[in-house]
Design a protein around this motif. Structure first.
Motif, short mmCIF file in Angstrom:
data_model
loop_
_atom_site.label_atom_id
_atom_site.label_comp_id
_atom_site.label_asym_id
_atom_site.label_seq_id
_atom_site.Cartn_x
_atom_site.Cartn_y
_atom_site.Cartn_z
N MET A 1 9.04 57.74 45.91
CA MET A 1 9.00 56.29 45.75
C MET A 1 9.95 55.87 44.64
SD MET A 1 5.77 53.93 44.52
CE MET A 1 5.97 52.17 44.22
N ARG A 2 10.87 54.97 44.97
CA ARG A 2 11.77 54.43 43.96
C ARG A 2 11.04 53.33 43.20
NH1 ARG A 2 15.86 51.69 45.15
NH2 ARG A 2 17.36 52.46 43.63
N ILE A 3 11.02 53.45 41.90
CA ILE A 3 10.25 52.50 41.11
C ILE A 3 11.17 51.64 40.24
CG2 ILE A 3 8.34 54.15 41.06
CD1 ILE A 3 8.87 54.62 38.13
N THR A 4 10.64 50.50 39.86
CA THR A 4 11.35 49.60 38.95
C THR A 4 10.46 49.39 37.73
OG1 THR A 4 12.43 48.45 40.79
CG2 THR A 4 12.37 47.32 38.67
N THR A 5 11.00 49.71 36.57
CA THR A 5 10.29 49.53 35.31
C THR A 5 11.04 48.52 34.45
OG1 THR A 5 11.51 51.30 34.19
CG2 THR A 5 9.50 51.94 35.36
N ARG A 6 10.43 48.19 33.34
CA ARG A 6 11.09 47.25 32.43
C ARG A 6 10.67 47.54 31.00
NH1 ARG A 6 6.36 45.16 29.97
NH2 ARG A 6 5.07 43.97 31.43
N VAL B 1 4.34 36.97 31.35
CA VAL B 1 4.54 38.36 31.73
C VAL B 1 4.19 38.59 33.19
CG1 VAL B 1 2.26 39.26 31.09
CG2 VAL B 1 4.25 40.73 30.92
N VAL B 2 3.17 37.90 33.68
CA VAL B 2 2.77 38.03 35.08
C VAL B 2 3.85 37.47 36.01
CG1 VAL B 2 1.16 37.07 36.78
CG2 VAL B 2 0.29 38.14 34.70
N VAL B 3 4.34 36.29 35.70
CA VAL B 3 5.38 35.66 36.51
C VAL B 3 6.67 36.49 36.46
CG1 VAL B 3 6.83 33.61 36.75
CG2 VAL B 3 4.38 33.36 36.30
N ASP B 4 7.05 36.93 35.28
CA ASP B 4 8.29 37.69 35.13
C ASP B 4 8.25 39.02 35.86
OD1 ASP B 4 9.20 35.63 33.53
OD2 ASP B 4 8.83 36.68 31.64
N GLY C 1 10.42 42.12 40.37
CA GLY C 1 10.06 43.19 41.28
C GLY C 1 9.61 44.46 40.58
N ILE C 2 8.90 44.30 39.46
CA ILE C 2 8.44 45.46 38.70
C ILE C 2 7.34 46.18 39.49
CG2 ILE C 2 7.42 46.25 36.53
CD1 ILE C 2 10.26 45.04 36.31
N PRO D 1 1.41 45.45 40.02
CA PRO D 1 2.12 46.72 39.83
C PRO D 1 1.13 47.85 39.52
CG PRO D 1 2.92 44.99 38.33
CD PRO D 1 1.62 44.52 38.90
N ILE D 2 1.64 49.06 39.47
CA ILE D 2 0.91 50.19 38.93
C ILE D 2 1.13 50.17 37.42
CG2 ILE D 2 0.80 52.72 38.82
CD1 ILE D 2 1.68 52.71 41.77
#
Length: 282
Positions: A1-6, A200-203, A208-209, A237-238
């Motif tokens: 799974m390709r993930i997106t973090t921030r 933080v929720v909207v962002d 696409g986090i 998200p996870i």
């Protein structure tokens, strides 16, 4: 799974070792899946945000070897997005204006009852003084709060997935716990146009986090964010709540700990690999 973090720092002071650990961990998790690491500048508090601290964030992270797509999301440029989310919550009948100052809340809280929590993820648990005020009564200087009991009643069976070793598994979010240990959170703070919880929720949704990495001190706040995600129809998200980097006395680092600032270690001749070793990521 390709993930997106921030990694989402606030430009209100120097980044320290705790920030380095969080940013490096998020980056490493994304790269391990050939995913994406994003940077976000959380600068809704314009009274404290400073341009030079933002520039130093970029310098410190670049020195650590991190790279991210451009342009960087900056919260101060997204106030209309937060306002739209607030309108959605208002349409559900879940918001109200609050005139109470901190001293008012302390006074209204009264004598503490044994076994009843006094503080939650949003600070002192609000006693509900202004809860019956309609939004039409909103005045300049009011904050906007979420009626947590009514909100939780709309989604009584929430949970989220956690991957960090200390909290691994799925965690149920109890409406009773939200009312008892969280209370009516602030959605819009004075002179800010939003709040951490709403922004933080909207962002995270807009970026696409898929995996939120942050300190375990924010674990209790996650239940707020999952509730808001469901109220706004946003994905959950996870979560990965990592350990905190602490000083010799066991106290977690804060921005006032300039002696542990990344820039200080840079000037002292430390290398990025040396920083990784210091935070246990070598």
């Amino acid at each position: 799974m390709r993930i997106t973090t921030r990694f989402a720092p606030s430009p209100t002071g120097p980044l320290h070792l705790g920030h380095a650990f969080s940013a490096l961990l998020a980056n490493d998790m994304a790269r391990a899946s050939e995913g994406v690491f994003l940077l976000r500048i959380e600068d809704i508090d314009q009274g404290r945000a400073r341009d030079h601290w933002e520039r130093q964030i970029y310098d410190d992270l670049t020195w650590l070897g991190l790279r991210w797509p451009q342009p960087v999301m900056r919260q101060s440029e997204r106030m209309s997005r937060y306002a739209a989310a607030l309108i959605e919550l208002e349409a559900l009948g879940l918001t109200y204006p609050c005139r109470c100052k901190r001293a008012d809340i302390e006074l209204a809280a009264g004598a503490p009852q044994e076994g009843v929590p006094h503080f939650g993820p949003d600070g002192r648990i609000y006693p509900g003084t202004c809860r019956t005020r309609p939004m039409s009564d909103r005045k300049a200087g009011d904050v906007i709060r979420l009626n947590i009991a009514q909100a939780a009643a709309l989604h009584p069976n929430l949970d989220f997935k956690e991957t960090a070793p200390r909290h691994i598994g799925r965690h149920r979010i109890s409406p009773e716990t939200l009312c008892r240990e969280v209370g009516d959170i602030v959605l819009v703070r004075r002179q800010m146009g939003s709040s951490y919880h709403l922004s933080v929720v909207v962002d995270d949704a807009d970026q696409g986090i898929t995996h939120v990495t942050r300190g375990e001190d924010l674990f209790d706040a996650t239940q707020i964010h999952v509730l808001l995600q469901h109220l706004l129809g946003l994905p959950t998200p996870i979560y990965h709540h990592h350990r905190l980097v602490r000083d010799e006395a066991g106290k977690r680092l804060a921005k006032r700990d300039d002696a542990r600032a990344i820039a200080t270690y840079r000037e002292a001749g430390k290398t990025p690999n040396g920083i990784r070793a210091m935070v246990g990521l070598a």
